[in-house]
Design an enzyme around this catalytic site. Structure first.
Site, PDB file in Angstrom:
ATOM      1  N   ASP A 167       0.800  -1.276  -0.069  1.00 41.91           N
ATOM      2  CA  ASP A 167       0.111  -0.048   0.144  1.00 41.91           C
ATOM      3  C   ASP A 167       0.851   1.362   0.137  1.00 41.91           C
ATOM      4  O   ASP A 167       0.514   2.268  -0.790  1.00 41.91           O
ATOM      5  CB  ASP A 167      -1.006   0.126   1.378  1.00 41.91           C
ATOM      6  CG  ASP A 167      -1.988  -0.970   1.068  1.00 41.91           C
ATOM      7  OD1 ASP A 167      -2.265  -1.270   0.045  1.00 41.91           O
ATOM      8  OD2 ASP A 167      -2.693  -1.067   1.954  1.00 41.91           O
ATOM      9  N   PHE A 168       1.860   1.225   0.767  1.00 39.25           N
ATOM     10  CA  PHE A 168       2.738   2.326   0.973  1.00 39.25           C
ATOM     11  C   PHE A 168       3.403   2.513  -0.386  1.00 39.25           C
ATOM     12  O   PHE A 168       3.235   3.928  -0.975  1.00 39.25           O
ATOM     13  CB  PHE A 168       4.051   2.095   1.948  1.00 39.25           C
ATOM     14  CG  PHE A 168       4.788   3.298   2.055  1.00 39.25           C
ATOM     15  CD1 PHE A 168       4.364   4.185   3.018  1.00 39.25           C
ATOM     16  CD2 PHE A 168       5.721   3.398   1.307  1.00 39.25           C
ATOM     17  CE1 PHE A 168       5.164   5.169   3.335  1.00 39.25           C
ATOM     18  CE2 PHE A 168       6.735   4.722   1.619  1.00 39.25           C
ATOM     19  CZ  PHE A 168       6.406   5.470   2.663  1.00 39.25           C
TER      20      PHE A 168
ATOM     21  N   GLU B 221      39.627  19.490  22.462  1.00 44.06           N
ATOM     22  CA  GLU B 221      38.730  18.794  23.354  1.00 44.06           C
ATOM     23  C   GLU B 221      38.842  17.273  22.931  1.00 44.06           C
ATOM     24  O   GLU B 221      39.689  16.944  21.861  1.00 44.06           O
ATOM     25  CB  GLU B 221      37.129  19.071  22.829  1.00 44.06           C
ATOM     26  CG  GLU B 221      37.178  18.945  21.370  1.00 44.06           C
ATOM     27  CD  GLU B 221      35.941  19.574  20.446  1.00 44.06           C
ATOM     28  OE1 GLU B 221      35.724  20.627  20.918  1.00 44.06           O
ATOM     29  OE2 GLU B 221      35.352  18.919  19.555  1.00 44.06           O
TER      30      GLU B 221
ATOM     31  N   LYS C 207      39.015  13.532  21.532  1.00 38.86           N
ATOM     32  CA  LYS C 207      38.387  12.890  20.270  1.00 38.86           C
ATOM     33  C   LYS C 207      37.558  11.583  20.685  1.00 38.86           C
ATOM     34  O   LYS C 207      38.050  10.903  21.241  1.00 38.86           O
ATOM     35  CB  LYS C 207      39.289  12.492  19.368  1.00 38.86           C
ATOM     36  CG  LYS C 207      39.089  11.885  18.078  1.00 38.86           C
ATOM     37  CD  LYS C 207      40.172  11.901  17.130  1.00 38.86           C
ATOM     38  CE  LYS C 207      39.611  11.520  15.756  1.00 38.86           C
ATOM     39  NZ  LYS C 207      38.862  10.197  15.612  1.00 38.86           N
TER      40      LYS C 207
ATOM     41  N   ASP D  38      35.834   7.955  20.737  1.00 36.91           N
ATOM     42  CA  ASP D  38      35.816   7.027  19.960  1.00 36.91           C
ATOM     43  C   ASP D  38      34.478   6.292  19.720  1.00 36.91           C
ATOM     44  O   ASP D  38      34.170   5.158  20.382  1.00 36.91           O
ATOM     45  CB  ASP D  38      36.842   5.949  20.645  1.00 36.91           C
ATOM     46  CG  ASP D  38      37.396   4.958  19.423  1.00 36.91           C
ATOM     47  OD1 ASP D  38      37.251   5.083  18.447  1.00 36.91           O
ATOM     48  OD2 ASP D  38      37.908   3.878  20.030  1.00 36.91           O
TER      49      ASP D  38
ATOM     50  N   ARG E 187      27.412   9.240   9.023  1.00 33.06           N
ATOM     51  CA  ARG E 187      28.382   9.885   8.320  1.00 33.06           C
ATOM     52  C   ARG E 187      28.345   9.131   6.822  1.00 33.06           C
ATOM     53  O   ARG E 187      28.508   9.624   5.894  1.00 33.06           O
ATOM     54  CB  ARG E 187      29.821   9.629   8.986  1.00 33.06           C
ATOM     55  CG  ARG E 187      30.712  10.389   7.884  1.00 33.06           C
ATOM     56  CD  ARG E 187      32.009  10.620   8.858  1.00 33.06           C
ATOM     57  NE  ARG E 187      33.022  11.183   7.915  1.00 33.06           N
ATOM     58  CZ  ARG E 187      33.760  10.461   7.248  1.00 33.06           C
ATOM     59  NH1 ARG E 187      33.885   9.338   7.077  1.00 33.06           N
ATOM     60  NH2 ARG E 187      34.701  11.340   6.410  1.00 33.06           N
TER      61      ARG E 187
ATOM     62  N   TYR F 264      29.506  18.167  18.912  1.00 36.50           N
ATOM     63  CA  TYR F 264      30.813  19.062  18.697  1.00 36.50           C
ATOM     64  C   TYR F 264      30.834  19.715  17.662  1.00 36.50           C
ATOM     65  O   TYR F 264      31.922  20.396  17.197  1.00 36.50           O
ATOM     66  CB  TYR F 264      31.997  18.202  18.962  1.00 36.50           C
ATOM     67  CG  TYR F 264      32.158  16.811  18.059  1.00 36.50           C
ATOM     68  CD1 TYR F 264      32.346  16.876  16.842  1.00 36.50           C
ATOM     69  CD2 TYR F 264      31.994  15.477  18.678  1.00 36.50           C
ATOM     70  CE1 TYR F 264      32.203  15.973  15.874  1.00 36.50           C
ATOM     71  CE2 TYR F 264      31.979  14.456  17.624  1.00 36.50           C
ATOM     72  CZ  TYR F 264      32.039  14.664  16.352  1.00 36.50           C
ATOM     73  OH  TYR F 264      32.108  13.273  15.553  1.00 36.50           O
TER      74      TYR F 264
ATOM     75  N   LYS G  45      46.616  12.073  17.940  1.00 33.14           N
ATOM     76  CA  LYS G  45      46.189  10.745  18.681  1.00 33.14           C
ATOM     77  C   LYS G  45      47.217  10.260  19.599  1.00 33.14           C
ATOM     78  O   LYS G  45      48.201  10.664  19.441  1.00 33.14           O
ATOM     79  CB  LYS G  45      46.318   9.835  17.080  1.00 33.14           C
ATOM     80  CG  LYS G  45      45.515  10.203  15.991  1.00 33.14           C
ATOM     81  CD  LYS G  45      43.960   9.964  16.173  1.00 33.14           C
ATOM     82  CE  LYS G  45      43.387   8.748  15.965  1.00 33.14           C
ATOM     83  NZ  LYS G  45      43.371   8.150  14.752  1.00 33.14           N
TER      84      LYS G  45
ATOM     85  N   CYS H  45      54.010 -17.279  -7.238  1.00 33.78           N
ATOM     86  CA  CYS H  45      52.764 -16.464  -6.739  1.00 33.78           C
ATOM     87  C   CYS H  45      51.980 -17.855  -6.023  1.00 33.78           C
ATOM     88  O   CYS H  45      51.695 -18.839  -6.567  1.00 33.78           O
ATOM     89  CB  CYS H  45      51.818 -15.988  -7.728  1.00 33.78           C
ATOM     90  SG  CYS H  45      50.219 -15.802  -7.064  1.00 33.78           S
TER      91      CYS H  45
ATOM     92  N   CYS I 211      48.658 -18.653  -8.399  1.00 35.49           N
ATOM     93  CA  CYS I 211      48.640 -19.074  -9.424  1.00 35.49           C
ATOM     94  C   CYS I 211      49.798 -19.567 -10.083  1.00 35.49           C
ATOM     95  O   CYS I 211      50.025 -19.941 -11.325  1.00 35.49           O
ATOM     96  CB  CYS I 211      48.098 -17.912 -10.597  1.00 35.49           C
ATOM     97  SG  CYS I 211      49.402 -16.669 -10.596  1.00 35.49           S
TER      98      CYS I 211
ATOM     99  N   CYS J 277      53.581 -10.680  -8.208  1.00 34.30           N
ATOM    100  CA  CYS J 277      53.184 -11.914  -9.256  1.00 34.30           C
ATOM    101  C   CYS J 277      52.774 -11.185 -10.515  1.00 34.30           C
ATOM    102  O   CYS J 277      52.276 -10.159 -10.927  1.00 34.30           O
ATOM    103  CB  CYS J 277      51.587 -12.267  -8.672  1.00 34.30           C
ATOM    104  SG  CYS J 277      50.654 -13.456  -9.916  1.00 34.30           S
TER     105      CYS J 277
ATOM    106  N   CYS K 124      45.736 -14.429 -12.957  1.00 31.26           N
ATOM    107  CA  CYS K 124      45.831 -14.856 -11.399  1.00 31.26           C
ATOM    108  C   CYS K 124      44.484 -14.641 -10.813  1.00 31.26           C
ATOM    109  O   CYS K 124      44.106 -13.616 -10.787  1.00 31.26           O
ATOM    110  CB  CYS K 124      47.051 -14.027 -10.757  1.00 31.26           C
ATOM    111  SG  CYS K 124      47.242 -14.232  -8.902  1.00 31.26           S
TER     112      CYS K 124
END
Ligand code: IVH
Length: 713
Positions: free
Chosen positions: A52-53, A133, A135, A137, A156, A243, A331, A436, A439, A454, A460
């Site tokens: 319906d929506f 200020e 950071k 986490d 984000r 912030y 950091k 490699c 391969c 390689c 590969c």
């Protein structure tokens, strides 16, 4: 009254509606659809069916298509967040959500402060206020308030487009639903996080009910915010610190600190360790204070963020491609732990590079269990640096050794050191493979290169899969429902070998849908969705296409630069075909692009000129409509498309600032005067360039004239 699909079926065809009828019906549809949206998201109790929506939404769109001028301000077409069965709707951020550049030590911070001063033309003794200020986490969230009411919350995402998590954000008690005294439009940005105590309690509860536990508070916060069922989010104790901000109808204050104070007044939680300081010394002192108190804060932080306080200075400093010039994240040092090395495996990347990976006895480093870490390359394992000098005093790394693991933020953990005293007697030096492992082709190490590659190219399987993964990654084609896992599976089954195959999948199968939907983990709905998502990306901007090819040395920002320069696929491909490495006009044009060096240019050209690569690229392009790169969006600038040269001393701004302001207004800034120059801006002391411009009859302005021209006198 709630409308249904049957009501719609009985209505007059859209082509026969009068304007008045259309207007009435749009009002009715807006009411029903917006109510349905609200019921679904806020009450988590949908009151109409998906079918319906969809029918109502289609009817609404059809009427809007016929009478575009009648489209309402609250049109349901623009409402992100309809009933969705298996995913969040997307939200285009009005102002992009950026990330931050990093500083890893005091010296990097001093360099940041110097860069800011230099850009603004400040001397060392001029005052410069900065806000410092913690950071947090967690994960960033953008909250949109219209006339004081929370109307949307978005993650984000890739910075441009995020996920609509409004219903979930409404369950977070730190986030006010209504605010008074705010600008009509206010986007508040900040971090969603979980406290240590709440994290422990949540994991305890998860264990009791036999559900999976979370590795750290950040994962727990992310998992909780990105729940499709907001009832689950409601039971997860999330918090929020404000912030920053996005779109605003009126400024919040003149300074960062003032804006934060204003957000506090409006009812947002802001971090109590936010401090405004002047100069480098007090900035670093605040960092140390926060670092010392880190363990007792009760929530995770991973550094300290510094921001220039005055918003007019922030505006002048502006942005690089994805980070502001006016802020940086300092950091905390990486975390370390010792564990035993069980094996060394070789992974083959998309450009054929053989990367040694340490398989470790699992160990907790900074709250995360680590069982793999990178060993970089042959020399690193042998205890040699790139220049042949000794690394770790020449100590090599062997299977069975005790090794020190290093983890900084989100980056892949690294093996930092080895404890030779604990080496098992039978441990043998590691011999790097010459072929490699995927391969069997030769793996060559060219002189001057630290890496074995390689030589199998497209034959590969590991390279092919890695290229496909890169192709569907976020900054490339970003196809909903086609991630690394699916690509690997489809490749193993022989469904796709090259990027073009993704776009022919449905046709090649005829019954593609049938095959896909019968496969474990896929149903009719997800299969249809996948093919739609693939179709959705058939039209795609040039920069994404260039990046998606996975050419060595061509990253996201180089792809953007190349796309800006060549504008269309046709012009780009013509140049790649015509170019000769190291000589000729096309080569000169390529390496004269700011940000393109010899190595990248040679890599581009050789890739395009290899027949197998070229066939694969052409097959892809045949499936696509590649969008040209439009000149940067600028409103009413008198210098759009003009080539400007600055010379002499500028007194009101630095050269760097002048350049980026001009570019932001759509001008090209060149270093020397030629017949192509449209305008010379000459300050005192201008010499030969001013003379040449005069000879060529090029318009010349002084600094004030330039500022008047761009409306900033
Ligand atoms: S300011 C334009 N301030 O760190 C700059 N970010 O590494 C906007 N973060 O994406 C960000 N605490 O998720 C800012 N006090 C803080 C922060 C902070 C945590 C996060 C944010 C951002 C990431 C960048």
């Amino acid at each position: 009254m709630t409308l249904s699909k049957t009501d719609i079926k009985n209505r007059a065809p859209v082509e026969t509606l009068t304007e008045d009828q259309a207007k009435d019906e749009l009002a009715q549809l807006a009411k029903s659809l917006n109510a349905a949206n609200h019921a679904y998201h806020t009450k988590d109790a949908p009151d109409i069916s998906d079918a319906d929506f969809d029918a109502l939404k289609r009817r609404n769109a059809e009427i809007e298509n016929r009478f575009p001028e009648l489209k309402r301000a609250d049109s349901p077409t623009d409402q992100v967040g309809g009933p969705i069965a298996d995913g969040f709707t997307k939200v285009q951020h009005a102002v992009p959500m950026l990330s931050l550049g990093n500083a890893f030590n005091d010296e990097n911070v001093a360099e940041f402060a110097d860069r800011v001063r230099k850009y603004l033309g400040l001397t060392d003794s001029d005052p410069l206020s900065l806000v410092a200020e913690p950071k947090i986490d967690g994960l960033s969230l953008s909250l949109r308030y219209e006339n004081g009411t929370l109307v949307q919350a978005a993650t984000r995402g890739d910075g441009e487009t995020g996920e609509n998590v409004t219903a979930n954000a409404r369950t977070i008690s730190d986030i006010p639903q209504r605010i008074t005294g705010a600008p009509d439009i206010l986007e508040v940005r900040g971090e969603v996080y979980m406290s240590h105590a709440d994290f422990e309690a949540l994991n305890q509860r998860q264990r009791e009910i036999g559900e999976k536990t979370f590795a750290n508070p950040r994962n727990a916060a992310a998992g909780s915010l990105r729940q499709l069922n907001s009832n689950i989010t409601k039971d997860r104790p999330l918090r929020f610190f404000a912030y920053a901000w996005g779109e605003l109808s009126a400024p919040l204050a003149e300074t960062q600190s003032g804006a934060i104070a204003r957000l506090t007044e409006l009812g947002f939680a802001t971090n109590p360790l936010t401090k405004t300081v002047d100069g480098l010394e007090p900035l670093l002192a605040h960092y140390r204070m926060i670092e010392e108190n880190r363990v007792s804060l009760g929530y995770d932080i991973d550094g300290v963020v510094y921001k220039v306080d005055h918003l007019d200075l922030q505006r002048r400093l502006g942005f690089r491609s994805t980070t502001p010039r006016w802020a940086i994240a300092h950091k905390f040092p990486a975390e370390l732990a010792w564990t035993q090395l069980n094996a060394i495996n070789i992974q083959v990347g998309r450009t054929g590079a053989l990367s040694p990976v340490a398989r470790l006895e699992p160990v907790t480093v900074g709250g995360v269990v680590v069982s793999n870490a990178t060993l970089h390359n042959e020399d690193y394992i042998a205890g040699r640096a790139g220049d042949g000098s000794a690394l770790r005093d020449g100590r090599d790394i062997r299977v069975g050794d005790w090794v020190q693991i290093y983890r900084a933020g989100d980056v892949i953990p690294k093996v930092k050191d080895v404890d030779i005293k604990r080496r098992p007697a039978d441990a043998m030096p590691y011999v790097f493979p010459k072929t490699c492992p995927e391969c069997g082709s030769d793996a060559l190490r060219e002189s001057g290169d630290a890496v074995h590659r390689c030589t199998g190219g497209l034959i590969c399987p590991a390279q092919a899969v890695e290229r496909l993964k890169h192709f569907v990654s976020r900054a490339a084609f970003d196809i909903d429902g086609l991630g690394a896992k699916q690509v690997e599976q489809f490749h193993t089954d022989g469904w796709i070998a090259t990027p073009a195959d993704i776009f022919t999948l449905r046709d090649r199968f005829g019954s593609g849908l049938q095959q896909l939907k019968n496969r474990e983990g896929w149903g009719e709905k997800s299969a249809v969705k996948l093919f739609d998502a693939i179709d959705d990306k058939r039209t795609i901007p040039l920069n994404r296409v260039i990046f998606s090819l996975g050419i060595r040395h061509v990253g996201e920002s180089a792809a953007n630069t190349l796309a800006q320069h060549y504008v269309s696929w046709a012009q780009f491909a013509v140049a790649m075909d015509a170019a000769l490495v190291g000589e000729g006009d096309v080569w000169d044009d390529l390496i004269n692009i700011d940000g393109v060096g010899h190595v990248m240019a040679a890599s581009l050209i050789t890739t395009f000129q290899q027949p197998a690569e070229r066939t694969s690229i052409d097959a892809l392009i045949a499936q696509l409509t590649v969008q040209d790169i439009a000149a940067p969006k600028v409103v009413d600038s008198p210098v759009v498309g003009k080539t400007v040269v600055f010379t002499g001393t500028l007194e009101k701004m630095t050269r760097a600032e002048a350049k980026s302001r001009a570019e932001a207004l759509g001008a090209k800034v060149a270093g020397s005067v030629s017949a192509k120059t449209d305008l010379l801006v000459a300050g005192p002391g201008a010499g030969s360039k001013a003379k040449k411009a005069a000879d060529l009859g090029i318009e010349t302005l002084d600094e004030d004239g330039w500022l008047a021209l761009i409306g900033d006198a």
